[in-house]
Design a protein around this motif. Structure first.
Motif, PDB file in Angstrom:
ATOM      1  N   LEU A 286      41.983  40.236 -14.588  1.00 38.73           N
ATOM      2  CA  LEU A 286      42.128  41.367 -13.819  1.00 38.73           C
ATOM      3  C   LEU A 286      41.245  42.246 -13.080  1.00 38.73           C
ATOM      4  CD1 LEU A 286      43.470  43.758 -17.332  1.00 38.73           C
ATOM      5  CD2 LEU A 286      44.629  42.980 -15.438  1.00 38.73           C
ATOM      6  N   PRO A 287      41.668  43.228 -12.362  1.00 42.62           N
ATOM      7  CA  PRO A 287      40.153  43.771 -11.513  1.00 42.62           C
ATOM      8  C   PRO A 287      39.151  43.980 -11.627  1.00 42.62           C
ATOM      9  CG  PRO A 287      43.057  44.281 -10.444  1.00 42.62           C
ATOM     10  CD  PRO A 287      42.550  43.546 -11.853  1.00 42.62           C
ATOM     11  N   ALA A 288      38.339  45.090 -10.759  1.00 44.50           N
ATOM     12  CA  ALA A 288      37.687  45.761 -11.064  1.00 44.50           C
ATOM     13  C   ALA A 288      38.114  47.317 -11.377  1.00 44.50           C
ATOM     14  CB  ALA A 288      36.695  45.999 -10.586  1.00 44.50           C
ATOM     15  N   GLY A 289      37.919  47.993 -12.166  1.00 47.86           N
ATOM     16  CA  GLY A 289      38.693  49.414 -12.771  1.00 47.86           C
ATOM     17  C   GLY A 289      39.342  48.904 -13.781  1.00 47.86           C
ATOM     18  N   GLN A 290      39.686  48.420 -14.011  1.00 53.30           N
ATOM     19  CA  GLN A 290      41.350  47.778 -15.053  1.00 53.30           C
ATOM     20  C   GLN A 290      40.849  47.819 -15.814  1.00 53.30           C
ATOM     21  OE1 GLN A 290      45.299  46.329 -14.235  1.00 53.30           O
ATOM     22  NE2 GLN A 290      45.236  46.463 -12.102  1.00 53.30           N
ATOM     23  N   THR A 315      37.313  47.430 -22.178  1.00 53.45           N
ATOM     24  CA  THR A 315      36.414  48.004 -21.587  1.00 53.45           C
ATOM     25  C   THR A 315      37.091  47.450 -19.576  1.00 53.45           C
ATOM     26  OG1 THR A 315      34.402  48.790 -20.708  1.00 53.45           O
ATOM     27  CG2 THR A 315      34.946  46.219 -21.217  1.00 53.45           C
ATOM     28  N   SER A 316      36.634  48.524 -19.143  1.00 51.04           N
ATOM     29  CA  SER A 316      36.898  47.868 -17.284  1.00 51.04           C
ATOM     30  C   SER A 316      34.943  47.837 -16.754  1.00 51.04           C
ATOM     31  CB  SER A 316      37.552  48.642 -16.640  1.00 51.04           C
ATOM     32  OG  SER A 316      36.939  50.321 -16.604  1.00 51.04           O
ATOM     33  N   GLN A 332      31.861  50.107 -18.329  1.00 49.88           N
ATOM     34  CA  GLN A 332      31.874  51.196 -18.981  1.00 49.88           C
ATOM     35  C   GLN A 332      32.436  50.799 -20.771  1.00 49.88           C
ATOM     36  OE1 GLN A 332      32.434  53.746 -16.408  1.00 49.88           O
ATOM     37  NE2 GLN A 332      31.357  51.792 -15.273  1.00 49.88           N
ATOM     38  N   ARG A 333      31.957  52.286 -21.028  1.00 53.98           N
ATOM     39  CA  ARG A 333      31.903  52.906 -22.716  1.00 53.98           C
ATOM     40  C   ARG A 333      33.334  51.901 -22.794  1.00 53.98           C
ATOM     41  NH1 ARG A 333      28.614  55.635 -24.869  1.00 53.98           N
ATOM     42  NH2 ARG A 333      27.448  57.306 -24.148  1.00 53.98           N
ATOM     43  N   PHE A 334      32.769  51.060 -24.444  1.00 55.10           N
ATOM     44  CA  PHE A 334      33.748  51.023 -24.835  1.00 55.10           C
ATOM     45  C   PHE A 334      35.000  51.913 -25.299  1.00 55.10           C
ATOM     46  CE2 PHE A 334      30.467  48.747 -24.250  1.00 55.10           C
ATOM     47  CZ  PHE A 334      31.005  46.655 -24.101  1.00 55.10           C
TER      48      PHE A 334
END
Ligand code: DLL
Length: 445
Positions: A286-290, A315-316, A332-334
């Motif tokens: 998946l791309p960054a942010g997802q 996470t993302s 990012q936070r889990f």
């Protein structure tokens, strides 16, 4: 404002290894590609398990020319680690290994990790980077309140803090009064422990009117899910700065990633680990942010390298320079797990372990319910089990004997104590479909 190591003398924004922590994206990718190619060659020739897996996928080491080829490689899962128990994934002769750590597997046998001396050095470097990012310097006195032993928390934090030159108090877990006494007597300025335990310590300090007597400035908390709100509570109640630290035994232990004072995600040390996010159902990147499942490839680990290891943590990832100046990707936070693992008092517990513990005891049934809650910042762990009717008509002593047997068996299997309640047949909810075995009432606010 960007504050660099040179302009900040309090240490709060210090880089431990500026050259690495602030590499450009091109430099990171170039280094990762070089290290990945080398790692794949090593494991292909040294680990039969990986060689077979690559051959099954029709791959030779020369097919992997850089990080652009990463997604050709098969995933590694904790089932692979379990199958290879204990040392089947070792990429060095055991005479080159110097340490073993372990954490719970889904049933019975633990997941084992093997370290060479270089692995321990790199681990200490990663933890030192995290601690330095949290503000800790050689002038600090740090109490390590993670468990020492097979769990990676204690020794991992310990070696990292020593590497930094801080004065380490190897507190371990289990005695809050002693921890508080030493905190006051020694003038402890930093603590590493689980966030729920630190809130419990805060409560104990408040109850005794001792908050003003401590010199604590920093906390590095992890090993279990927590929230920004919990961080703020810790910071306000103890008048300190707290950061989040992440890691897992299979990959290394604490220090795979940690957040900085800007709290914009946990910097993962990309010169040692390549992170990916995948869709846990389709297994596509998946791309960054997802949001998806975090997958990690270890590119410098010698003892037990893991290729595209599925962590099951959801996470993302954000790419791009952080306000602290560091360039390494931020997790990012889990948001949970893609499996049913619970983290109770910092210990990983799988419902299948409880099931296994019950299987071994005559008189119990497979109908059970795990109730987890958080009372006064302590996790509670209760297991209700339906037992055969005859126990309820027998003497109370027999029921008590059975309860104690079940308690011991669950303790042995999971490593933590559960409160066991035996109930009559059909007392627990039953369903035609997938029976629910876990009731996690913890509210992480
Ligand atoms: O918990 C290593 C560790 C020790 C990390 C001390 C941080 C501090 P394991 O026992 O193998 O290793 O458990 C790893 O715990 O896959 C996550 O599900 C969870 N976990 C660890 N850190 C965090 C965190 C250690 N900061 C598993 N936030 C991981 C959320 C965490 N979950």
């Amino acid at each position: 404002m960007l504050v660099t190591a040179e302009s900040d003398k309090t240490g709060f924004f210090m880089y431990w290894n500026e050259t690495k922590e602030c590499m450009s994206r091109d430099q990171i990718e170039e280094l990762q590609s070089k290290r990945l190619v080398k790692q794949i060659n090593r494991i292909y020739h040294n680990v039969e398990y990986y060689r077979k897996k690559m051959q099954e996928a029709g791959l030779e080491p020369s097919d992997i020319r850089g990080i652009e080829d990463l997604d050709k490689l098969p995933f590694t899962t904790y089932e692979d680690i379990a199958k290879a128990y204990p040392f089947g994934l070792s990429a060095v002769p055991l005479s080159e290994a110097v340490r073993v750590h372990a954490s719970s597997g889904t049933t019975g046998k633990p997941k084992i990790a093997i370290y060479t001396r270089k692995d321990i050095d790199i681990w200490s470097e990663c933890v030192a980077r995290c601690f330095s990012m949290a503000g800790i310097t050689k002038n600090d006195i740090i109490q390590v309140g993670y468990g020492y032993g097979l769990f990676t928390g204690g020794l991992g934090a310990h070696y990292g803090a020593e590497n930094l030159g801080a004065l380490v108090i190897p507190m371990s877990t289990g005695n809050t009064k002693k921890l508080i006494d030493m905190m006051i007597d020694c003038g402890t300025t930093a603590i590493a422990c689980t966030p729920s335990y630190l809130l419990h310590v805060a409560e104990a300090l408040e109850a005794e009117g001792l908050v003003d007597k401590i010199k604590l400035k920093y906390a590095i908390c992890g090993a279990e899910p927590w929230t920004d709100n919990m961080r703020k509570q810790i910071e306000e109640r103890l008048h300190i700065k707290a950061v989040d630290i992440y890691g897992l035994t299979e990959i290394m232990g604490p220090g795979v990633a940690a957040d900085c004072e800007h709290h914009k995600g946990l910097h993962i040390w990309e010169d040692h680990f390549i992170p990916e996010i995948i869709d846990p159902d389709t297994l596509e990147q998946l791309p960054a942010g997802q949001t998806g499942e975090l997958v990690i490839t270890t590119i410098t680990k010698e003892g037990m390298p893991l290729i595209r290891y599925r962590t099951r943590d959801l996470t993302s990832i954000e790419i791009g320079k952080c306000d602290c100046g560091r360039t390494m990707a931020r997790i990012q936070r889990f948001k949970g797990r893609s499996d049913d693992m619970l983290v109770i008092r910092g210990v990983n517990v799988f419902p299948s372990q409880v099931e296994q513990a019950l299987l071994e005891i005559d008189g119990t049934t497979p109908n059970y319910m795990i109730n987890v809650d958080r009372v006064d910042n302590n996790d509670t762990f209760e297991v209700q089990i339906e037992v055969e009717e005859r126990f309820f008509s027998d003497e109370i002593r027999k029921l008590e004997e059975l309860r104690s047997k079940v308690e011991n068996s669950i303790h042995q299997m999971t490593g933590i104590k559960a409160k066991v309640r035996l109930v009559e047949p059909n007392a627990l909810p039953h369903s035609d479909g997938k029976t629910k075995h876990v009731n996690d009432a913890r509210k992480l606010v």
